[in-house]
Design a protein around this motif. Structure first.
Motif, PDB file in Angstrom:
ATOM      1  N   ALA A  50       0.862  -1.189   0.000  1.00 10.91           N
ATOM      2  CA  ALA A  50       0.000   0.000   0.000  1.00 10.91           C
ATOM      3  C   ALA A  50       0.895   1.235   0.000  1.00 10.91           C
ATOM      4  O   ALA A  50       1.983   1.226   0.592  1.00 10.91           O
ATOM      5  N   THR A  51       0.463   2.271  -0.665  1.00 12.49           N
ATOM      6  CA  THR A  51       1.207   3.533  -0.708  1.00 12.49           C
ATOM      7  C   THR A  51       0.325   4.642  -0.166  1.00 12.49           C
ATOM      8  O   THR A  51      -0.846   4.749  -0.551  1.00 12.49           O
ATOM      9  N   ILE A  52       0.875   5.443   0.716  1.00 11.64           N
ATOM     10  CA  ILE A  52       0.154   6.581   1.262  1.00 11.64           C
ATOM     11  C   ILE A  52       0.869   7.865   0.848  1.00 11.64           C
ATOM     12  O   ILE A  52       2.067   7.849   0.541  1.00 11.64           O
ATOM     13  N   GLU A  53       0.123   8.964   0.841  1.00 12.89           N
ATOM     14  CA  GLU A  53       0.681  10.249   0.433  1.00 12.89           C
ATOM     15  C   GLU A  53       0.314  11.317   1.444  1.00 12.89           C
ATOM     16  O   GLU A  53      -0.824  11.358   1.943  1.00 12.89           O
ATOM     17  N   LEU A  54       1.281  12.187   1.752  1.00  8.75           N
ATOM     18  CA  LEU A  54       1.049  13.308   2.653  1.00  8.75           C
ATOM     19  C   LEU A  54       1.584  14.579   1.995  1.00  8.75           C
ATOM     20  O   LEU A  54       2.624  14.553   1.321  1.00  8.75           O
ATOM     21  N   GLU A  55       0.876  15.681   2.195  1.00  6.58           N
ATOM     22  CA  GLU A  55       1.315  16.966   1.669  1.00  6.58           C
ATOM     23  C   GLU A  55       2.259  17.606   2.693  1.00  6.58           C
ATOM     24  O   GLU A  55       1.838  17.971   3.799  1.00  6.58           O
ATOM     25  N   GLN A  56       3.535  17.721   2.353  1.00  7.51           N
ATOM     26  CA  GLN A  56       4.528  18.278   3.267  1.00  7.51           C
ATOM     27  C   GLN A  56       5.610  18.991   2.471  1.00  7.51           C
ATOM     28  O   GLN A  56       5.927  18.594   1.336  1.00  7.51           O
ATOM     29  N   TYR A  81       8.808  14.739  -3.373  1.00 13.53           N
ATOM     30  CA  TYR A  81       8.999  15.496  -4.605  1.00 13.53           C
ATOM     31  C   TYR A  81       7.883  16.519  -4.733  1.00 13.53           C
ATOM     32  O   TYR A  81       6.700  16.169  -4.694  1.00 13.53           O
ATOM     33  N   ARG A  82       8.268  17.774  -4.828  1.00 13.89           N
ATOM     34  CA  ARG A  82       7.323  18.870  -5.063  1.00 13.89           C
ATOM     35  C   ARG A  82       6.170  18.866  -4.060  1.00 13.89           C
ATOM     36  O   ARG A  82       4.999  18.924  -4.428  1.00 13.89           O
ATOM     37  N   GLY A  83       6.521  18.763  -2.796  1.00 16.18           N
ATOM     38  CA  GLY A  83       5.516  18.874  -1.747  1.00 16.18           C
ATOM     39  C   GLY A  83       4.728  17.617  -1.458  1.00 16.18           C
ATOM     40  O   GLY A  83       3.805  17.648  -0.640  1.00 16.18           O
ATOM     41  N   ARG A  84       5.061  16.507  -2.110  1.00 16.93           N
ATOM     42  CA  ARG A  84       4.339  15.253  -1.888  1.00 16.93           C
ATOM     43  C   ARG A  84       5.281  14.204  -1.308  1.00 16.93           C
ATOM     44  O   ARG A  84       6.286  13.851  -1.917  1.00 16.93           O
ATOM     45  N   LEU A  85       4.950  13.734  -0.129  1.00 20.19           N
ATOM     46  CA  LEU A  85       5.686  12.650   0.512  1.00 20.19           C
ATOM     47  C   LEU A  85       4.918  11.355   0.264  1.00 20.19           C
ATOM     48  O   LEU A  85       3.744  11.242   0.629  1.00 20.19           O
ATOM     49  N   ARG A  86       5.553  10.396  -0.368  1.00 16.14           N
ATOM     50  CA  ARG A  86       4.920   9.104  -0.621  1.00 16.14           C
ATOM     51  C   ARG A  86       5.721   8.000   0.068  1.00 16.14           C
ATOM     52  O   ARG A  86       6.960   7.984   0.013  1.00 16.14           O
ATOM     53  N   VAL A  87       5.001   7.090   0.694  1.00 20.87           N
ATOM     54  CA  VAL A  87       5.615   5.987   1.433  1.00 20.87           C
ATOM     55  C   VAL A  87       4.949   4.691   1.011  1.00 20.87           C
ATOM     56  O   VAL A  87       3.707   4.597   0.994  1.00 20.87           O
ATOM     57  N   GLY A 105      -2.553   9.901   6.311  1.00 22.10           N
ATOM     58  CA  GLY A 105      -2.338  10.319   4.937  1.00 22.10           C
ATOM     59  C   GLY A 105      -3.418   9.805   4.006  1.00 22.10           C
ATOM     60  O   GLY A 105      -4.400   9.189   4.435  1.00 22.10           O
ATOM     61  N   ASP A 106      -3.252  10.062   2.730  1.00 23.20           N
ATOM     62  CA  ASP A 106      -4.222   9.637   1.718  1.00 23.20           C
ATOM     63  C   ASP A 106      -3.713   8.404   0.993  1.00 23.20           C
ATOM     64  O   ASP A 106      -2.551   8.373   0.550  1.00 23.20           O
ATOM     65  N   PRO A 107      -4.547   7.381   0.831  1.00 26.08           N
ATOM     66  CA  PRO A 107      -4.116   6.196   0.075  1.00 26.08           C
ATOM     67  C   PRO A 107      -3.964   6.529  -1.401  1.00 26.08           C
ATOM     68  O   PRO A 107      -4.743   7.302  -1.963  1.00 26.08           O
ATOM     69  N   VAL A 108      -2.950   5.957  -2.027  1.00 29.79           N
ATOM     70  CA  VAL A 108      -2.709   6.150  -3.457  1.00 29.79           C
ATOM     71  C   VAL A 108      -3.216   4.918  -4.193  1.00 29.79           C
ATOM     72  O   VAL A 108      -2.967   3.784  -3.767  1.00 29.79           O
ATOM     73  N   ALA A 159      14.561  19.370  -6.191  1.00 31.76           N
ATOM     74  CA  ALA A 159      15.075  18.305  -5.321  1.00 31.76           C
ATOM     75  C   ALA A 159      14.140  17.107  -5.337  1.00 31.76           C
ATOM     76  O   ALA A 159      12.917  17.257  -5.424  1.00 31.76           O
ATOM     77  N   PHE A 160      14.730  15.931  -5.258  1.00 37.95           N
ATOM     78  CA  PHE A 160      13.981  14.687  -5.112  1.00 37.95           C
ATOM     79  C   PHE A 160      14.686  13.885  -4.015  1.00 37.95           C
ATOM     80  O   PHE A 160      15.905  13.684  -4.074  1.00 37.95           O
ATOM     81  N   ILE A 161      13.920  13.451  -3.018  1.00 37.44           N
ATOM     82  CA  ILE A 161      14.505  12.773  -1.858  1.00 37.44           C
ATOM     83  C   ILE A 161      13.950  11.361  -1.759  1.00 37.44           C
ATOM     84  O   ILE A 161      12.745  11.145  -1.911  1.00 37.44           O
ATOM     85  N   GLU A 162      14.834  10.402  -1.507  1.00 42.46           N
ATOM     86  CA  GLU A 162      14.398   9.018  -1.299  1.00 42.46           C
ATOM     87  C   GLU A 162      15.282   8.379  -0.228  1.00 42.46           C
ATOM     88  O   GLU A 162      16.102   9.038   0.401  1.00 42.46           O
ATOM     89  N   TRP A 163      15.056   7.073  -0.004  1.00 43.60           N
ATOM     90  CA  TRP A 163      15.800   6.314   1.000  1.00 43.60           C
ATOM     91  C   TRP A 163      15.665   6.957   2.382  1.00 43.60           C
ATOM     92  O   TRP A 163      16.635   7.040   3.138  1.00 43.60           O
ATOM     93  N   GLY A 164      14.474   7.458   2.705  1.00 49.00           N
ATOM     94  CA  GLY A 164      14.256   8.029   4.022  1.00 49.00           C
ATOM     95  C   GLY A 164      15.080   9.267   4.310  1.00 49.00           C
ATOM     96  O   GLY A 164      15.332   9.603   5.469  1.00 49.00           O
ATOM     97  N   GLY A 165      15.498   9.971   3.267  1.00 55.28           N
ATOM     98  CA  GLY A 165      16.297  11.181   3.425  1.00 55.28           C
ATOM     99  C   GLY A 165      17.778  10.975   3.192  1.00 55.28           C
ATOM    100  O   GLY A 165      18.539  11.947   3.143  1.00 55.28           O
ATOM    101  N   ALA A 166      18.225   9.725   3.007  1.00 60.21           N
ATOM    102  CA  ALA A 166      19.656   9.455   2.870  1.00 60.21           C
ATOM    103  C   ALA A 166      20.173   9.679   1.451  1.00 60.21           C
ATOM    104  O   ALA A 166      21.371   9.887   1.266  1.00 60.21           O
ATOM    105  N   GLN A 167      19.303   9.634   0.459  1.00 59.49           N
ATOM    106  CA  GLN A 167      19.715   9.910  -0.914  1.00 59.49           C
ATOM    107  C   GLN A 167      18.897  11.071  -1.456  1.00 59.49           C
ATOM    108  O   GLN A 167      17.668  11.033  -1.438  1.00 59.49           O
TER     109      GLN A 167
END
Length: 236
Positions: A50-56, A81-87, A105-108, A159-167
């Motif tokens: 499942a993937t969730i999305e939060l506006e941050q 990416y661009r204000g959207r956090l997806r997990v 968050g919101d389900p994707v 900017a594009f962030i992944e790996w929990g902020g590590a990359q």
């Protein structure tokens, strides 16, 4: 450096005795030798995803990553990416349902989520592609590896962030020295991933002692200098 066919490790579990050359080969980009055969460990697909999305914003997303790093959550991928956090959550159905309820968050939609993570993996998102005009204007794509707890680096650009902020991927026209200095201050390093001019070097410059180790390894494993000479560093 004798042209011999060597075998390291086992096909089922780690059982290397002595110098583990296989670990040395990983990430060497072919400058030390040729990999003739590789054994891979694979895992079954998770029972549920499942993937969730939060506006941050970026700072909020980094704080979110840090706050949940120590929690026993079945997180298998993350991006901002661009204000959207997806997990992405993956694992047993009960674990995925519980984590999704806890995180909110919101389900994707499943199909949209599958396309998103595939585009992230294959670098199909707009932030990864730079057209010829942008390259000619000096825009570059950088890949920064930094501690996940590092704050926002606040570079002009995308900017594009992944790996929990590590990359962190940064598409910017900022000078190479500035990008590498910022990565170093954060405790990491920067790789020039895509650019028209790579005279600044693809990888961060090494200190003299570390470069000496690289040269001696290269000399021991490739004394004739025939494997991808200059692939990582111009004088290696």
């Amino acid at each position: 450096g004798r042209g011999e066919l060597l075998t390291f490790g086992g096909q089922v579990m780690k059982n290397v005795a002595g110098y583990d050359v296989s670990r040395l080969m990983a990430g060497s980009m072919g400058v030390l030798g040729v990999l003739c055969e590789v054994s891979l460990k694979v895992l079954p697909m998770p029972a549920a995803q499942a993937t969730i999305e939060l506006e941050q914003d970026e700072a909020e997303a980094l704080a979110w990553f840090n706050a949940r790093r120590a929690q026993p959550l079945p997180i298998s991928a993350s991006s901002w990416y661009r204000g959207r956090l997806r997990v992405r959550l993956a694992g047993a159905r009960a674990a995925v349902r519980s984590a999704a309820h806890l995180l909110g968050g919101d389900p994707v939609d499943a199909d949209e989520a599958a396309r998103w993570w595939q585009d992230v993996r294959d670098h199909e998102l707009a932030c990864f592609g730079i057209d010829a005009a942008a390259l000619a204007a000096g825009e570059c794509l950088w890949r920064l590896s930094v501690p996940a707890s590092a704050p926002s680096l606040a570079f002009p650009g995308t900017a594009f962030i992944e790996w929990g902020g590590a990359q962190r991927w940064i598409r910017t026209s900022a000078p190479a020295a500035d990008v590498r200095a910022a990565a170093a201050r954060a405790g990491g390093h920067a790789t020039l991933f895509r650019a028209a001019d790579k005279s600044a070097g693809t990888f961060s410059p090494l200190t003299a002692p570390v470069m000496r180790i690289h040269r001696e390894l290269k000399g021991a494993l490739d004394p004739a200098g025939i494997f991808n000479q200059g692939r990582m560093y111009s004088d290696l």
